[in-house]
Design a protein around this motif. Structure first.
Motif, short mmCIF file in Angstrom:
data_model
loop_
_atom_site.label_atom_id
_atom_site.label_comp_id
_atom_site.label_asym_id
_atom_site.label_seq_id
_atom_site.Cartn_x
_atom_site.Cartn_y
_atom_site.Cartn_z
N SER A 29 -1.39 -2.80 0.81
CA SER A 29 -0.72 -3.36 1.98
C SER A 29 -0.79 -4.88 2.02
N ILE A 30 -1.80 -5.45 1.40
CA ILE A 30 -1.93 -6.92 1.40
C ILE A 30 -1.46 -7.55 0.09
N GLY A 31 -0.89 -6.71 -0.78
CA GLY A 31 -0.28 -7.23 -1.99
C GLY A 31 -1.21 -7.45 -3.17
N LEU A 32 -2.41 -6.90 -3.13
CA LEU A 32 -3.32 -7.06 -4.27
C LEU A 32 -3.07 -6.04 -5.37
N LEU A 33 -2.46 -4.93 -5.02
CA LEU A 33 -2.26 -3.85 -5.98
C LEU A 33 -0.94 -3.17 -5.64
N ALA A 34 -0.27 -2.68 -6.66
CA ALA A 34 0.97 -1.93 -6.44
C ALA A 34 1.01 -0.78 -7.43
N PRO A 35 1.50 0.38 -7.01
CA PRO A 35 1.63 1.48 -7.97
C PRO A 35 2.67 1.13 -9.03
N CYS A 36 2.53 1.72 -10.19
CA CYS A 36 3.50 1.45 -11.25
C CYS A 36 4.73 2.35 -11.10
N GLY A 37 4.65 3.34 -10.23
CA GLY A 37 5.80 4.23 -10.03
C GLY A 37 5.46 5.33 -9.05
#
Length: 190
Positions: A29-37
């Protein structure tokens, strides 16, 4: 993206890294991690690079860095600056130095508490201190020889008579009391 051996669901990732699912979702939610799909069912999927990034985030958090500092360190712009040996490295250096100050503050609190334990109004409530039990207490509290010397130095400087009384109450003979007090007046190499 179909799930393969190299991808993890949110639950699998959380278990693998030892973090709560809510922590990972917060990092997202704070932009440190994102799923790859996403899986065909719409579940988040993470690959090896997300796992590595999350392990780095965890290591930085365990080192006491704030999330804003971690964001700075892990930002794409920071990667090129890190390779150049500047920028976010200052955040790590700053944290290291602040830990040193915090450790010194805690060590002072330890010495102050030991001093309170040696105070007449507190020690009279205890049946009896002897040298061995006092040294053992200080060692269990993390005092090494240098820290004990510093404690004696501060005690001697702030209240020499009470320091002498405390040493006598430990059952030390007059020669040992005199020796400790003399050594307590010698500054350490700090």
């Amino acid at each position: 993206m179909s799930q393969s051996r190299s991808t993890f669901t949110l639950g699998q990732l959380a278990k693998r890294v030892g973090l709560a699912r809510s922590s990972i979702l917060h990092y997202e939610s704070i932009g440190l991690l994102a799923p790859c799909g996403r899986s065909p069912a719409g579940y988040r999927l993470y690959g090896q690079s997300e796992l590595d990034r999350l392990l780095t985030i965890r290591r930085l958090r365990e080192s006491g860095l704030a999330l804003a500092d971690i964001r700075s360190i892990l930002s794409p712009a920071a990667e090129s600056v890190l390779r150049a040996g500047a920028g976010p490295m200052a955040l790590l250096e700053k944290r290291l130095l602040s830990l040193s100050q915090e450790v010194e503050r805690i060590r002072k609190q330890q010495r102050d508490l030991a001093r309170l334990l040696a105070a007449p109004e507190v020690r009279n409530a205890r049946q009896h201190w002897d040298k061995e039990s006092w040294v053992e207490l200080l060692r269990r509290a993390g005092f090494n020889e240098e820290a004990m010397h510093l404690w004696h130095m501060e005690f001697e400087r702030e209240d020499p008579d009470e320091h002498a009384n405390f040493l006598k109450l430990l059952g030390l003979d007059p020669a040992e009391v005199a020796s400790i007090r003399r050594l307590s007046r010698i500054e350490t190499g700090q």
